[in-house]
Structures are given as structure tokens and as C-alpha cells.
Scaffold this motif. Sequence first.
Motif, short mmCIF file in Angstrom:
data_model
loop_
_atom_site.label_atom_id
_atom_site.label_comp_id
_atom_site.label_asym_id
_atom_site.label_seq_id
_atom_site.Cartn_x
_atom_site.Cartn_y
_atom_site.Cartn_z
N LEU A 1 0.95 -1.16 -0.08
CA LEU A 1 -0.03 -0.17 0.00
C LEU A 1 0.97 1.28 0.02
O LEU A 1 1.98 1.54 0.56
N TRP A 2 0.66 2.24 -0.83
CA TRP A 2 1.27 3.51 -0.84
C TRP A 2 1.16 4.31 0.61
O TRP A 2 0.01 4.55 0.94
N GLU A 3 2.17 4.67 0.89
CA GLU A 3 2.15 5.76 1.96
C GLU A 3 2.65 7.05 1.69
O GLU A 3 3.88 7.12 1.26
N GLY A 4 1.74 7.80 1.67
CA GLY A 4 2.03 9.08 1.10
C GLY A 4 3.08 10.19 1.85
O GLY A 4 3.90 10.81 1.13
N ARG A 5 2.99 10.04 3.16
CA ARG A 5 4.13 10.68 3.99
C ARG A 5 5.45 10.27 3.57
O ARG A 5 6.40 11.16 3.39
N HIS B 1 -5.84 1.55 -8.11
CA HIS B 1 -6.07 2.45 -6.98
C HIS B 1 -7.45 1.81 -6.70
O HIS B 1 -8.41 1.52 -7.59
N ASP B 2 -7.83 1.70 -5.34
CA ASP B 2 -9.19 1.48 -4.86
C ASP B 2 -9.36 2.29 -3.65
O ASP B 2 -8.75 3.25 -3.39
N ALA B 3 -10.48 1.69 -2.77
CA ALA B 3 -10.84 2.63 -1.46
C ALA B 3 -9.76 2.86 -0.75
O ALA B 3 -9.66 4.06 0.11
N ARG B 4 -8.83 2.01 -0.62
CA ARG B 4 -7.57 2.06 0.39
C ARG B 4 -6.32 3.18 0.02
O ARG B 4 -5.59 3.58 0.46
N GLY B 5 -6.63 3.39 -1.50
CA GLY B 5 -5.73 4.26 -2.07
C GLY B 5 -4.85 3.33 -3.09
O GLY B 5 -5.30 2.46 -3.83
N GLN B 6 -3.84 3.76 -3.48
CA GLN B 6 -2.84 3.06 -4.35
C GLN B 6 -2.28 2.11 -3.89
O GLN B 6 -1.69 2.07 -2.78
N PHE B 7 -2.31 1.13 -4.38
CA PHE B 7 -1.84 -0.38 -4.25
C PHE B 7 -0.82 -0.87 -5.41
O PHE B 7 -0.95 -0.65 -6.46
N MET B 8 -0.04 -2.07 -5.03
CA MET B 8 0.83 -2.99 -5.82
C MET B 8 0.64 -4.24 -5.33
O MET B 8 0.59 -4.54 -4.30
N LEU B 9 0.01 -5.47 -6.13
CA LEU B 9 0.40 -6.54 -5.82
C LEU B 9 1.75 -7.14 -6.51
O LEU B 9 1.93 -6.74 -7.85
N ALA B 10 2.60 -7.48 -5.73
CA ALA B 10 3.80 -7.96 -6.35
C ALA B 10 4.10 -9.46 -6.17
O ALA B 10 4.26 -9.91 -5.15
N TYR B 11 4.33 -9.91 -7.43
CA TYR B 11 4.33 -11.54 -7.47
C TYR B 11 5.75 -12.06 -7.67
O TYR B 11 6.50 -11.32 -8.54
N GLY B 12 6.07 -12.78 -7.13
CA GLY B 12 7.66 -13.29 -7.31
C GLY B 12 7.33 -14.38 -8.60
O GLY B 12 6.79 -15.06 -8.59
N ILE B 13 8.35 -14.23 -9.58
CA ILE B 13 8.00 -15.14 -10.79
C ILE B 13 8.77 -16.37 -10.41
O ILE B 13 9.87 -16.35 -9.84
N LYS B 14 8.09 -17.28 -10.76
CA LYS B 14 8.66 -18.68 -10.52
C LYS B 14 9.48 -19.26 -11.86
O LYS B 14 10.33 -19.70 -11.71
N SER B 15 8.62 -18.94 -13.15
CA SER B 15 9.18 -19.67 -14.37
C SER B 15 8.51 -18.71 -15.23
O SER B 15 7.39 -18.07 -15.24
#
Length: 127
Positions: A31-35, A111-125
Motif C-alpha cells: 500500500l502506498w504511504e503518502g508521507r 487504485h481502490d478505496a484504500r488508495g494506491q496499491f501494488m500486488l508484487a508477485y515473485g516470478i517462478k518461471s
Amino acid sequence: MKSIISGLFLLFNLLVFSQNTISTESIRLCLWEGRAQKFNCGERKSDNSLLYINKNETIIKLTNNHASTTYYVQSSTHIESGYIFEVMSEDMTKYQVIVDFKHNELKILGHDARGQFMLAYGIKSIH
């Protein structure tokens, strides 16, 4: 010498990316922390998702145990570490999909109700 290495890295990425299926092994929600002006990421959890990109790079499909989501590619950009796709979901929500070979991650930003977000997936192959 540096340009030769950069060229080989680019060629490797293009060859690898011509294969159009990426499987993942982990996920973390950030989740993005603006400060602080940075993403605060949670714990990495096990995840088995599959990302498919069609040859024309017009459709990206993400499938996991819970759902299958189709994204329509609006534009794509090659960057030094991979690719950035500007996409729109079936419900007309805009996202950014980043394939980051340097950090071996697939990132989905939105972006959703919580604000800006990122889903970071680890690549397996990459298939």
C-alpha cells in the motif's frame, strides 16, 4: 563493454519474453504511504498464479485459485528491466502491469478505496 552487456541483456529479455506465460510462486500486497512516498509491503505469501500475454500483446489474462481476470492492453513500453503495460480490466478499471526481470517480479499497480496499491508477485518461471 557496458553497451555490449546492455545489448545482451535486452536480447535475453526479448527472447525470454517471446515466451508468453509467466507463473508465480509468491505474492505480497503493498500500500502506498503518502508521507513516506513509498510502498509499504506486507509479508510475502505463497501464490500460484499464471499470467498469459497473447502474441500481439493486446490481452493479458491472470488466473489463480480464486478467479481469472482479463486485461486489455492499451499500450506497452519496453524499459531496461522489462516491460510496462497500461491495461484496462473487464470492468473498465485501469491498471499498470510491470514485468520486472531485474527483480524477478510481476507487479500490478492500481487504485481502490484504500488508495494506491501494488500486488508484487515473485516470478517462478517463464514458459
